[in-house]
Design a protein around this motif. Structure first.
Motif, PDB file in Angstrom:
ATOM      1  N   GLU A 161      34.134  53.802  33.520  1.00 28.20           N
ATOM      2  CA  GLU A 161      33.197  53.088  32.640  1.00 28.20           C
ATOM      3  C   GLU A 161      33.538  51.600  32.547  1.00 28.20           C
ATOM      4  N   GLU A 162      34.825  51.281  32.576  1.00 26.53           N
ATOM      5  CA  GLU A 162      35.242  49.879  32.523  1.00 26.53           C
ATOM      6  C   GLU A 162      34.763  49.141  33.768  1.00 26.53           C
ATOM      7  N   TYR A 163      34.859  49.787  34.903  1.00 26.02           N
ATOM      8  CA  TYR A 163      34.384  49.165  36.138  1.00 26.02           C
ATOM      9  C   TYR A 163      32.879  48.947  36.093  1.00 26.02           C
ATOM     10  N   GLN A 164      32.137  49.957  35.667  1.00 29.51           N
ATOM     11  CA  GLN A 164      30.681  49.836  35.630  1.00 29.51           C
ATOM     12  C   GLN A 164      30.232  48.758  34.651  1.00 29.51           C
ATOM     13  N   SER A 165      30.997  48.584  33.580  1.00 28.58           N
ATOM     14  CA  SER A 165      30.659  47.574  32.571  1.00 28.58           C
ATOM     15  C   SER A 165      30.816  46.158  33.113  1.00 28.58           C
ATOM     16  N   ASP A 166      31.884  45.917  33.880  1.00 26.28           N
ATOM     17  CA  ASP A 166      32.150  44.582  34.424  1.00 26.28           C
ATOM     18  C   ASP A 166      32.945  44.731  35.718  1.00 26.28           C
ATOM     19  N   PRO A 167      32.261  44.949  36.850  1.00 28.79           N
ATOM     20  CA  PRO A 167      32.956  45.182  38.118  1.00 28.79           C
ATOM     21  C   PRO A 167      33.921  44.064  38.511  1.00 28.79           C
ATOM     22  N   LEU A 168      33.523  42.837  38.315  1.00 32.53           N
ATOM     23  CA  LEU A 168      34.371  41.708  38.724  1.00 32.53           C
ATOM     24  C   LEU A 168      35.650  41.649  37.896  1.00 32.53           C
ATOM     25  N   ALA A 169      35.526  41.844  36.587  1.00 31.19           N
ATOM     26  CA  ALA A 169      36.710  41.822  35.721  1.00 31.19           C
ATOM     27  C   ALA A 169      37.637  42.984  36.057  1.00 31.19           C
ATOM     28  N   SER A 170      37.061  44.148  36.354  1.00 34.65           N
ATOM     29  CA  SER A 170      37.865  45.316  36.714  1.00 34.65           C
ATOM     30  C   SER A 170      38.603  45.080  38.028  1.00 34.65           C
ATOM     31  N   LEU A 171      37.930  44.451  38.974  1.00 33.03           N
ATOM     32  CA  LEU A 171      38.551  44.155  40.267  1.00 33.03           C
ATOM     33  C   LEU A 171      39.674  43.132  40.112  1.00 33.03           C
ATOM     34  N   TYR A 172      39.452  42.130  39.283  1.00 30.71           N
ATOM     35  CA  TYR A 172      40.480  41.119  39.024  1.00 30.71           C
ATOM     36  C   TYR A 172      41.721  41.761  38.397  1.00 30.71           C
ATOM     37  N   LYS A 173      41.497  42.714  37.519  1.00 31.27           N
ATOM     38  CA  LYS A 173      42.598  43.439  36.886  1.00 31.27           C
ATOM     39  C   LYS A 173      43.397  44.218  37.931  1.00 31.27           C
ATOM     40  N   LEU A 174      42.692  44.877  38.856  1.00 29.19           N
ATOM     41  CA  LEU A 174      43.358  45.595  39.937  1.00 29.19           C
ATOM     42  C   LEU A 174      44.195  44.639  40.784  1.00 29.19           C
ATOM     43  N   ARG A 175      43.637  43.483  41.072  1.00 31.84           N
ATOM     44  CA  ARG A 175      44.345  42.464  41.866  1.00 31.84           C
ATOM     45  C   ARG A 175      45.667  42.106  41.202  1.00 31.84           C
ATOM     46  N   GLN A 177      47.376  43.922  38.976  1.00 30.71           N
ATOM     47  CA  GLN A 177      48.272  45.077  38.928  1.00 30.71           C
ATOM     48  C   GLN A 177      48.959  45.318  40.270  1.00 30.71           C
ATOM     49  N   LEU A 178      48.284  44.964  41.340  1.00 31.96           N
ATOM     50  CA  LEU A 178      48.859  45.092  42.675  1.00 31.96           C
ATOM     51  C   LEU A 178      49.738  43.892  43.031  1.00 31.96           C
ATOM     52  N   ARG A 179      49.687  42.867  42.207  1.00 30.68           N
ATOM     53  CA  ARG A 179      50.373  41.595  42.487  1.00 30.68           C
ATOM     54  C   ARG A 179      49.931  41.056  43.854  1.00 30.68           C
ATOM     55  N   SER A 180      48.656  41.194  44.122  1.00 29.64           N
ATOM     56  CA  SER A 180      48.106  40.754  45.397  1.00 29.64           C
ATOM     57  C   SER A 180      47.652  39.299  45.307  1.00 29.64           C
ATOM     58  N   ASN A 181      47.808  38.587  46.403  1.00 34.22           N
ATOM     59  CA  ASN A 181      47.345  37.195  46.437  1.00 34.22           C
ATOM     60  C   ASN A 181      45.975  37.084  47.090  1.00 34.22           C
ATOM     61  N   THR A 182      45.178  38.121  46.957  1.00 41.46           N
ATOM     62  CA  THR A 182      43.812  38.097  47.478  1.00 41.46           C
ATOM     63  C   THR A 182      43.069  36.878  46.933  1.00 41.46           C
ATOM     64  N   PRO A 183      42.526  36.013  47.800  1.00 39.83           N
ATOM     65  CA  PRO A 183      41.799  34.829  47.317  1.00 39.83           C
ATOM     66  C   PRO A 183      40.689  35.222  46.342  1.00 39.83           C
ATOM     67  N   LEU A 184      40.585  34.497  45.251  1.00 37.34           N
ATOM     68  CA  LEU A 184      39.586  34.833  44.232  1.00 37.34           C
ATOM     69  C   LEU A 184      38.163  34.800  44.783  1.00 37.34           C
ATOM     70  N   LYS A 185      37.926  33.929  45.767  1.00 38.37           N
ATOM     71  CA  LYS A 185      36.582  33.833  46.342  1.00 38.37           C
ATOM     72  C   LYS A 185      36.186  35.127  47.062  1.00 38.37           C
ATOM     73  N   GLU A 186      37.201  35.959  47.395  1.00 39.39           N
ATOM     74  CA  GLU A 186      36.917  37.202  48.102  1.00 39.39           C
ATOM     75  C   GLU A 186      36.469  38.327  47.174  1.00 39.39           C
ATOM     76  N   LEU A 187      36.722  38.190  45.865  1.00 43.84           N
ATOM     77  CA  LEU A 187      36.404  39.288  44.951  1.00 43.84           C
ATOM     78  C   LEU A 187      34.920  39.652  44.934  1.00 43.84           C
ATOM     79  N   PRO A 188      34.010  38.650  44.794  1.00 45.93           N
ATOM     80  CA  PRO A 188      32.581  39.017  44.847  1.00 45.93           C
ATOM     81  C   PRO A 188      32.191  39.619  46.195  1.00 45.93           C
ATOM     82  N   ARG A 189      32.848  39.171  47.263  1.00 39.63           N
ATOM     83  CA  ARG A 189      32.550  39.703  48.598  1.00 39.63           C
ATOM     84  C   ARG A 189      32.987  41.151  48.719  1.00 39.63           C
ATOM     85  N   ILE A 190      34.097  41.482  48.075  1.00 37.64           N
ATOM     86  CA  ILE A 190      34.562  42.873  48.083  1.00 37.64           C
ATOM     87  C   ILE A 190      33.541  43.767  47.386  1.00 37.64           C
TER      88      ILE A 190
END
Length: 259
Positions: A161-175, A177-190
């Motif tokens: 439900e948290e993901y469905q409410s705000d997919p981008l915020a949920s994805l940023y949170k995952l990033r 938690q993984l301590r990943s350096n995934t470029p922020l510009k890639e999140l909407p593309r994912i």
């Protein structure tokens, strides 16, 4: 087979310095918890986050009915190597944890969770005969969720439900938690890639489905009502809903799904 840093062969090994090898970081990530709660979605979000950060991935899929375990290798350029697994039920007493002992404390385990009623409705839409024994399915779903939370590792709860409410915020949170350096510009593309995967799965092309299953573990029957929150009201009977709420009302209230 779960590997150790010494067992991982790196491409162009002769061109890499000894210092590089000493700095290789092997990290284990497991997606576990409830079925019909978005585990495939969570798996692909994590997979794409790590790929976009150029990390090396070794993906291990559960054994098939014939006992074969599938593996997928995605080479990267960073010195962080991830082993990614998706398994709904791996209780603390399972052989996996016994064989790794204290090392499991460094694993990251993402436990998926969803409104119990929606998981049951999704299961029934996928396999109608399950409607005959919904309370047993409820018990199983809660057991798998609870057992996953008890694994002696770093536990992160991923809520559908948290993901469905705000997919981008949920994805940023995952990033994070993984301590990943995934470029922020890639999140909407994912997120766009996730929607593309969904459309490809629903297209149900037999040949393409083989590739999609191998890489993303996704198929058409993962989408039974477009993931509508509260969709159980249109699938379950009034009596079925009352039975679930009577038997598992405490769980639903504890997790914020019922007043």
């Amino acid at each position: 087979m779960i590997m150790t840093p010494k067992e991982i062969s790196q491409p162009n090994e002769d061109e890499r310095s000894e210092k590089f090898h000493s700095e290789i970081s092997l990290e284990n990530v497991l997606i576990a918890g409830m079925p019909q709660a978005g585990s495939t979605l969570c798996f692909n979000l994590i997979r794409l986050l790590l790929e976009k950060a150029s990390h090396t991935l070794f993906i291990h899929f559960p054994a098939s009915p014939d006992g074969q375990t599938e593996h997928l290798h995605h080479p990267g350029t960073s010195n962080r190597v991830f082993q990614l697994m998706k398994q709904h039920f791996l209780p603390p007493e399972s052989a996996c944890w016994k064989s790794h002992g204290i090392a499991c404390r460094d694993w990251r385990i993402f436990v998926v969770k969803r409104d119990l009623r929606d998981t049951i409705a999704s299961a029934i839409r996928k396999d109608p005969p399950l409607a005959e024994d919904i309370l047993s399915i409820c018990e199983r779903n809660i057991e798998w969720y609870t057992s996953s939370c008890k694994i002696p590792a770093k536990i992160y709860e991923w809520t559908y439900e948290e993901y469905q409410s705000d997919p981008l915020a949920s994805l940023y949170k995952l990033r994070n938690q993984l301590r990943s350096n995934t470029p922020l510009k890639e999140l909407p593309r994912i997120l766009e890639q996730i929607e593309t995967l969904k459309k490809e799965a629903l297209a149900n092309d037999p040949e393409h489905n083989k590739i999609l299953w191998k890489v993303a573990r996704m198929r058409a029957d993962h989408f039974t009502n477009n993931g509508i929150i509260g969709g159980y009201k249109g699938t379950l009977t009034k009596q079925q809903i009352e039975d679930i709420e009577r038997e598992y009302g405490c769980w639903l209230k504890k997790h914020g799904y019922m007043d």
